[in-house]
Design a protein around this motif. Structure first.
Motif, PDB file in Angstrom:
ATOM      1  N   CYS A 169       0.834  -1.207   0.000  1.00  7.76           N
ATOM      2  CA  CYS A 169       0.000   0.000   0.000  1.00  7.76           C
ATOM      3  C   CYS A 169       0.865   1.252   0.000  1.00  7.76           C
ATOM      4  O   CYS A 169       0.583   2.231  -0.720  1.00  7.76           O
ATOM      5  CB  CYS A 169      -0.919   0.006   1.221  1.00  7.76           C
ATOM      6  SG  CYS A 169      -2.132  -1.334   1.258  1.00  7.76           S
ATOM      7  N   LEU A 170       1.936   1.227   0.798  1.00  3.68           N
ATOM      8  CA  LEU A 170       2.839   2.366   0.870  1.00  3.68           C
ATOM      9  C   LEU A 170       3.476   2.655  -0.484  1.00  3.68           C
ATOM     10  O   LEU A 170       3.628   3.820  -0.876  1.00  3.68           O
ATOM     11  CB  LEU A 170       3.921   2.097   1.922  1.00  3.68           C
ATOM     12  CG  LEU A 170       5.000   3.155   2.092  1.00  3.68           C
ATOM     13  CD1 LEU A 170       4.392   4.481   2.516  1.00  3.68           C
ATOM     14  CD2 LEU A 170       6.041   2.690   3.111  1.00  3.68           C
ATOM     15  N   ALA A 171       3.836   1.601  -1.190  1.00  2.45           N
ATOM     16  CA  ALA A 171       4.437   1.782  -2.517  1.00  2.45           C
ATOM     17  C   ALA A 171       3.484   2.523  -3.446  1.00  2.45           C
ATOM     18  O   ALA A 171       3.903   3.372  -4.247  1.00  2.45           O
ATOM     19  CB  ALA A 171       4.824   0.433  -3.103  1.00  2.45           C
ATOM     20  N   GLU A 174       3.509   6.251  -2.381  1.00  2.00           N
ATOM     21  CA  GLU A 174       4.726   6.979  -2.731  1.00  2.00           C
ATOM     22  C   GLU A 174       4.874   7.152  -4.238  1.00  2.00           C
ATOM     23  O   GLU A 174       5.538   8.086  -4.696  1.00  2.00           O
ATOM     24  CB  GLU A 174       5.943   6.272  -2.134  1.00  2.00           C
ATOM     25  CG  GLU A 174       5.987   6.308  -0.610  1.00  2.00           C
ATOM     26  CD  GLU A 174       5.965   7.725  -0.072  1.00  2.00           C
ATOM     27  OE1 GLU A 174       6.924   8.476  -0.323  1.00  2.00           O
ATOM     28  OE2 GLU A 174       4.958   8.100   0.579  1.00  2.00           O
ATOM     29  N   ALA A 175       4.271   6.270  -5.010  1.00  6.73           N
ATOM     30  CA  ALA A 175       4.337   6.398  -6.469  1.00  6.73           C
ATOM     31  C   ALA A 175       3.618   7.647  -6.965  1.00  6.73           C
ATOM     32  O   ALA A 175       3.874   8.124  -8.081  1.00  6.73           O
ATOM     33  CB  ALA A 175       3.748   5.156  -7.124  1.00  6.73           C
ATOM     34  N   GLN A 176       2.721   8.197  -6.146  1.00  6.38           N
ATOM     35  CA  GLN A 176       1.971   9.391  -6.529  1.00  6.38           C
ATOM     36  C   GLN A 176       2.737  10.678  -6.244  1.00  6.38           C
ATOM     37  O   GLN A 176       2.338  11.754  -6.693  1.00  6.38           O
ATOM     38  CB  GLN A 176       0.632   9.437  -5.774  1.00  6.38           C
ATOM     39  CG  GLN A 176      -0.219   8.185  -5.926  1.00  6.38           C
ATOM     40  CD  GLN A 176      -0.533   7.874  -7.374  1.00  6.38           C
ATOM     41  OE1 GLN A 176      -0.941   8.761  -8.126  1.00  6.38           O
ATOM     42  NE2 GLN A 176      -0.332   6.627  -7.770  1.00  6.38           N
ATOM     43  N   ARG A 177       3.845  10.568  -5.491  1.00  7.80           N
ATOM     44  CA  ARG A 177       4.596  11.750  -5.084  1.00  7.80           C
ATOM     45  C   ARG A 177       5.753  12.019  -6.032  1.00  7.80           C
ATOM     46  O   ARG A 177       6.373  11.089  -6.558  1.00  7.80           O
ATOM     47  CB  ARG A 177       5.132  11.570  -3.662  1.00  7.80           C
ATOM     48  CG  ARG A 177       4.072  11.506  -2.594  1.00  7.80           C
ATOM     49  CD  ARG A 177       4.687  11.196  -1.241  1.00  7.80           C
ATOM     50  NE  ARG A 177       5.833  12.055  -0.977  1.00  7.80           N
ATOM     51  CZ  ARG A 177       6.713  11.831   0.008  1.00  7.80           C
ATOM     52  NH1 ARG A 177       6.578  10.766   0.784  1.00  7.80           N
ATOM     53  NH2 ARG A 177       7.731  12.648   0.200  1.00  7.80           N
ATOM     54  N   GLU A 178       6.074  13.288  -6.218  1.00  4.77           N
ATOM     55  CA  GLU A 178       7.169  13.661  -7.117  1.00  4.77           C
ATOM     56  C   GLU A 178       8.493  13.096  -6.630  1.00  4.77           C
ATOM     57  O   GLU A 178       9.311  12.622  -7.426  1.00  4.77           O
ATOM     58  CB  GLU A 178       7.254  15.189  -7.224  1.00  4.77           C
ATOM     59  CG  GLU A 178       8.345  15.655  -8.181  1.00  4.77           C
ATOM     60  CD  GLU A 178       8.425  17.171  -8.285  1.00  4.77           C
ATOM     61  OE1 GLU A 178       9.294  17.659  -9.023  1.00  4.77           O
ATOM     62  OE2 GLU A 178       7.610  17.858  -7.621  1.00  4.77           O
ATOM     63  N   HIS A 179       8.730  13.177  -5.337  1.00  8.50           N
ATOM     64  CA  HIS A 179       9.954  12.635  -4.767  1.00  8.50           C
ATOM     65  C   HIS A 179       9.619  11.519  -3.772  1.00  8.50           C
ATOM     66  O   HIS A 179      10.164  11.463  -2.680  1.00  8.50           O
ATOM     67  CB  HIS A 179      10.751  13.740  -4.059  1.00  8.50           C
ATOM     68  CG  HIS A 179      11.179  14.855  -4.969  1.00  8.50           C
ATOM     69  ND1 HIS A 179      12.117  14.679  -5.959  1.00  8.50           N
ATOM     70  CD2 HIS A 179      10.771  16.148  -5.043  1.00  8.50           C
ATOM     71  CE1 HIS A 179      12.288  15.826  -6.600  1.00  8.50           C
ATOM     72  NE2 HIS A 179      11.478  16.734  -6.076  1.00  8.50           N
ATOM     73  N   SER A 245       7.668  -4.296  -4.475  1.00 10.67           N
ATOM     74  CA  SER A 245       7.403  -3.852  -3.108  1.00 10.67           C
ATOM     75  C   SER A 245       7.558  -4.961  -2.077  1.00 10.67           C
ATOM     76  O   SER A 245       7.737  -4.681  -0.892  1.00 10.67           O
ATOM     77  CB  SER A 245       5.995  -3.244  -3.007  1.00 10.67           C
ATOM     78  OG  SER A 245       5.017  -4.172  -3.449  1.00 10.67           O
ATOM     79  N   VAL A 246       7.498  -6.213  -2.510  1.00  7.87           N
ATOM     80  CA  VAL A 246       7.714  -7.362  -1.629  1.00  7.87           C
ATOM     81  C   VAL A 246       8.697  -8.290  -2.326  1.00  7.87           C
ATOM     82  O   VAL A 246       8.475  -8.684  -3.477  1.00  7.87           O
ATOM     83  CB  VAL A 246       6.392  -8.106  -1.325  1.00  7.87           C
ATOM     84  CG1 VAL A 246       6.658  -9.372  -0.515  1.00  7.87           C
ATOM     85  CG2 VAL A 246       5.432  -7.189  -0.567  1.00  7.87           C
ATOM     86  N   ALA A 247       9.787  -8.632  -1.643  1.00  8.22           N
ATOM     87  CA  ALA A 247      10.847  -9.410  -2.277  1.00  8.22           C
ATOM     88  C   ALA A 247      11.517 -10.329  -1.262  1.00  8.22           C
ATOM     89  O   ALA A 247      11.242 -10.282  -0.065  1.00  8.22           O
ATOM     90  CB  ALA A 247      11.870  -8.470  -2.919  1.00  8.22           C
ATOM     91  N   ASP A 248      12.430 -11.175  -1.770  1.00 11.32           N
ATOM     92  CA  ASP A 248      13.162 -12.133  -0.956  1.00 11.32           C
ATOM     93  C   ASP A 248      14.578 -12.245  -1.512  1.00 11.32           C
ATOM     94  O   ASP A 248      14.743 -12.401  -2.728  1.00 11.32           O
ATOM     95  CB  ASP A 248      12.461 -13.503  -1.021  1.00 11.32           C
ATOM     96  CG  ASP A 248      12.980 -14.501   0.004  1.00 11.32           C
ATOM     97  OD1 ASP A 248      14.231 -14.630   0.131  1.00 11.32           O
ATOM     98  OD2 ASP A 248      12.174 -15.168   0.667  1.00 11.32           O
ATOM     99  N   VAL A 249      15.589 -12.136  -0.660  1.00  8.30           N
ATOM    100  CA  VAL A 249      16.962 -12.200  -1.152  1.00  8.30           C
ATOM    101  C   VAL A 249      17.292 -13.561  -1.770  1.00  8.30           C
ATOM    102  O   VAL A 249      18.241 -13.685  -2.524  1.00  8.30           O
ATOM    103  CB  VAL A 249      17.975 -11.893  -0.026  1.00  8.30           C
ATOM    104  CG1 VAL A 249      17.828 -10.476   0.485  1.00  8.30           C
ATOM    105  CG2 VAL A 249      17.867 -12.901   1.119  1.00  8.30           C
ATOM    106  N   ARG A 250      16.479 -14.579  -1.443  1.00  2.00           N
ATOM    107  CA  ARG A 250      16.749 -15.922  -1.960  1.00  2.00           C
ATOM    108  C   ARG A 250      16.141 -16.154  -3.334  1.00  2.00           C
ATOM    109  O   ARG A 250      16.417 -17.187  -3.963  1.00  2.00           O
ATOM    110  CB  ARG A 250      16.192 -16.967  -0.990  1.00  2.00           C
ATOM    111  CG  ARG A 250      16.867 -16.972   0.365  1.00  2.00           C
ATOM    112  CD  ARG A 250      16.067 -17.754   1.377  1.00  2.00           C
ATOM    113  NE  ARG A 250      14.811 -17.090   1.691  1.00  2.00           N
ATOM    114  CZ  ARG A 250      13.969 -17.502   2.646  1.00  2.00           C
ATOM    115  NH1 ARG A 250      14.253 -18.574   3.361  1.00  2.00           N
ATOM    116  NH2 ARG A 250      12.852 -16.829   2.864  1.00  2.00           N
ATOM    117  N   ASP A 251      15.336 -15.240  -3.814  1.00  2.37           N
ATOM    118  CA  ASP A 251      14.689 -15.411  -5.105  1.00  2.37           C
ATOM    119  C   ASP A 251      15.704 -15.181  -6.212  1.00  2.37           C
ATOM    120  O   ASP A 251      16.241 -14.079  -6.351  1.00  2.37           O
ATOM    121  CB  ASP A 251      13.518 -14.428  -5.252  1.00  2.37           C
ATOM    122  CG  ASP A 251      12.652 -14.712  -6.464  1.00  2.37           C
ATOM    123  OD1 ASP A 251      13.175 -15.297  -7.434  1.00  2.37           O
ATOM    124  OD2 ASP A 251      11.457 -14.349  -6.449  1.00  2.37           O
TER     125      ASP A 251
END
Length: 254
Positions: A169-171, A174-179, A245-251
């Protein structure tokens, strides 16, 4: 050169401590937040001449911490840093037991530390930096247990699942903001921390998966805190950080 700011929770031990140690690089400035200050971390920062501030705060009171962080960031101002990164690492594992045996206060603490506080801290961080033009990042340390269920781990799994979804949701926000900040909830793999000790020490009656965690240790399948920190910080530094927005270092695809 203006320093890069890193705000890191749960920095006094385990993965958080390892990340803090590896962030002790010229050009960085650290604000580390834990229930207890770490003398070794302070010594390392002094020897390396790295700006370090340590706050002692229990994240069960995330509201007070978010106010303190908001006030502190406002005092620094938008011209102080080259970039600002928040790493929500702190979490806790409640008593390892089926939900029907769990104490309400234990469940409340797990959810407040693992989910409510990260949301409050992130809200404060983004509120103050909203008009900053420097690169912003938010990294939420998640877990594979936020993406698959496990018996006797309802509160921990729920907190991490909530962390993942609030990051999604946060992503979008933030995608709507210029910075807008680049954000990600990242699972660091199976790390050899105090949590693993607790899981291995649980009784099989209370925790059916205990033998699996015992096997991870005996077969050398756990990642050290230092190696996990290296992988997490390498992911954070990637140019495409925040594309997922959701990830895993093992992927292997990430």
């Amino acid at each position: 050169m203006k320093p890069h700011l890193y705000v890191l929770t749960g920095a006094s031990r385990g993965l958080g401590l390892a990340m803090a140690q590896q962030l002790m690089q010229p050009g960085n400035s650290l604000l580390c937040i834990s229930r207890h200050a770490n003398a070794l971390l302070a010594q390392t920062a002094a020897q390396a001449d790295i700006p370090l501030t340590q706050w002692t705060h229990d994240l069960i009171d995330g509201e007070a911490l978010s106010r303190r962080l908001q006030d502190w960031l406002a005092l620094q101002g938008p011209e102080t840093f080259s970039s600002a990164t928040l790493i929500n690492n702190a979490g806790m594992i409640p008593a390892i037991t089926p939900l029907g045996n769990a104490h309400p206060a234990d469940l409340s603490r797990a959810m407040r530390v693992g989910l409510e506080a990260p949301m409050q801290i992130t809200a404060a961080f983004l509120h103050v930096t909203h008009h900053w033009s420097v690169p912003l990042k938010v990294l939420n340390i998640s877990s594979g247990l936020g993406r698959r269920p496990m018996a006797s781990q309802s509160a921990y799994c729920a907190a991490k699942a909530g962390l993942d979804h609030f990051t999604r949701c946060l992503a979008l926000d933030e995608a709507q903001r210029e910075h807008g900040a680049r954000v990600c909830a990242l699972a660091p793999g199976v790390v050899d921390t105090d949590m693993q000790v607790e899981l291995r020490s649980a009784s099989t009656e209370q925790f059916p998966d205990q033998p699996r965690f015992e096997k991870l240790k005996t077969q050398g399948l756990l990642t050290s805190s230092q190696e996990a920190a290296r992988q997490v910080l390498a992911y954070l530094a990637r140019p495409d950080y925040g594309s997922q927005s959701v990830a895993d270092v093992r992927d292997p695809d990430q």
